[in-house]
Write a protein that holds these residues in place. Structure first.
Motif, PDB file in Angstrom:
ATOM      1  N   CYS A   8      63.166  70.380   3.384  1.00  0.00           N
ATOM      2  CA  CYS A   8      64.127  70.857   2.232  1.00  0.00           C
ATOM      3  C   CYS A   8      63.299  70.825   0.908  1.00  0.00           C
ATOM      4  N   PRO A   9      63.517  72.006   0.235  1.00  0.00           N
ATOM      5  CA  PRO A   9      62.761  72.182  -1.162  1.00  0.00           C
ATOM      6  C   PRO A   9      63.251  71.231  -2.230  1.00  0.00           C
ATOM      7  N   VAL A  10      64.259  70.341  -1.968  1.00  0.00           N
ATOM      8  CA  VAL A  10      64.788  69.345  -2.989  1.00  0.00           C
ATOM      9  C   VAL A  10      64.234  68.015  -2.590  1.00  0.00           C
ATOM     10  N   CYS A  11      64.120  67.371  -1.668  1.00  0.00           N
ATOM     11  CA  CYS A  11      63.402  65.998  -1.070  1.00  0.00           C
ATOM     12  C   CYS A  11      62.492  66.141  -0.486  1.00  0.00           C
ATOM     13  N   HIS A  12      62.090  67.385  -0.009  1.00  0.00           N
ATOM     14  CA  HIS A  12      60.528  67.620   1.034  1.00  0.00           C
ATOM     15  C   HIS A  12      60.847  66.917   2.191  1.00  0.00           C
ATOM     16  N   ARG A  13      62.123  66.568   2.710  1.00  0.00           N
ATOM     17  CA  ARG A  13      62.209  65.879   4.019  1.00  0.00           C
ATOM     18  C   ARG A  13      62.079  67.109   5.092  1.00  0.00           C
ATOM     19  N   ASP A  14      61.096  66.856   6.265  1.00  0.00           N
ATOM     20  CA  ASP A  14      61.289  67.747   7.344  1.00  0.00           C
ATOM     21  C   ASP A  14      62.186  67.629   8.264  1.00  0.00           C
ATOM     22  N   HIS A  15      62.819  68.735   8.837  1.00  0.00           N
ATOM     23  CA  HIS A  15      63.866  68.682   9.944  1.00  0.00           C
ATOM     24  C   HIS A  15      63.392  69.569  10.933  1.00  0.00           C
ATOM     25  N   ALA A  16      63.623  69.346  12.058  1.00  0.00           N
ATOM     26  CA  ALA A  16      63.527  70.361  13.290  1.00  0.00           C
ATOM     27  C   ALA A  16      65.168  70.898  13.468  1.00  0.00           C
ATOM     28  N   TYR A  17      65.158  72.316  13.103  1.00  0.00           N
ATOM     29  CA  TYR A  17      66.599  72.984  13.142  1.00  0.00           C
ATOM     30  C   TYR A  17      66.718  73.727  14.439  1.00  0.00           C
ATOM     31  N   ILE A  18      67.901  73.378  15.252  1.00  0.00           N
ATOM     32  CA  ILE A  18      68.053  74.173  16.573  1.00  0.00           C
ATOM     33  C   ILE A  18      69.038  75.255  16.135  1.00  0.00           C
TER      34      ILE A  18
END
Length: 245
Positions: A8-18
């Motif tokens: 996320c470019p806002v909070c810099h949280r990483d996600h694994a997107y399926i």
């Protein structure tokens, strides 16, 4: 099933997107080919043209328009996940369309809860139908769309519940949360809010204070909870009917 890391470019949280999978008219599962390493962008304004992407079926070669992959970050940002252009052929392993990952069955739902089958959203009417299907999946009974009344913003009713579906292209405002909550308070029922464009920070904060479950809708037709009240509703399910007596 293809998965890519998305930050996320806002909070810099990483996600694994399926990536979501859709059935091609030929019967083969088809998925938008995601671009690994490309930065996701924040959706601040929606247009129907930008929300669709061309996808080619790897089995029959048919080219169709499907919803552009999106991800709802817990910080409130709605992200558009980059996809490879249709000219660059890529395949994704077949997979059945999956429902939300939160699967604890509600008290009034059958056990085990089956996977939610999404409805692709192309119109505001589709958004309301998707919300109705999701509420039934959660375990609510007698979900209906009431007759329109002047000044009414209630899109769905069920036993012990009213729901509003905001299918506009702007994030839902705190006033919408407050009005829905007041309507629910006056009729001694619970309230649920669905939004296609997400929520303002003020709306999320107000919903948290009033314990109103908030869900986002993407064009794939899979609702996602965005606050604690929504997570609790998915995990616990509807309150029993006697709770509203």
């Amino acid at each position: 099933m293809e998965s890519v890391p998305v930050r996320c470019p806002v909070c810099h949280r990483d996600h694994a997107y399926i990536t979501p999978v859709y059935p091609c008219p030929c019967g083969s599962p088809t998925a938008p080919p995601l671009m690994r390493g490309a930065a996701a962008t924040v959706i601040t304004h929606r247009t129907w043209d930008d929300d669709w992407v061309s996808v080619r079926c790897h089995s029959c070669g048919r080219r169709d328009q499907w919803p552009h992959p999106e991800l709802c970050c817990p910080c409130g940002a709605v992200l558009r996940v980059p996809v490879r252009p249709v000219a660059t052929r890529g395949t994704a392993p077949p997979s059945d369309a999956a429902g939300p990952s939160h699967v604890p069955p509600p008290r009034t739902a059958a056990h085990p809860r089956p996977s939610f089958r999404p409805l692709v959203i192309r119109t505001a009417h589709d958004a309301v139908n998707t919300a109705a299907l999701y509420l039934r999946w959660l375990g609510f009974r007698d979900v209906v769309q009431p007759e329109a009344h002047p000044g009414s913003r209630i899109d769905l009713r069920a036993a012990g519940l009213i729901a509003q579906v905001d299918a506009t292209t702007r994030p839902t405002a705190p006033r919408d949360v407050e009005c829905l909550w007041l309507n629910a308070l006056n009729t001694s029922v619970s309230a649920v809010l669905f939004s296609l464009a997400g929520y303002t920070d003020e709306a999320r904060s107000r919903a948290d204070g009033l314990a109103v479950p908030l869900f986002t809708l993407d064009l794939t037709g899979t609702p996602q909870p965005v606050n604690g009240a929504a997570d609790e509703l998915v995990g616990v399910g509807p309150r029993p009917p006697e709770a509203f007596a």
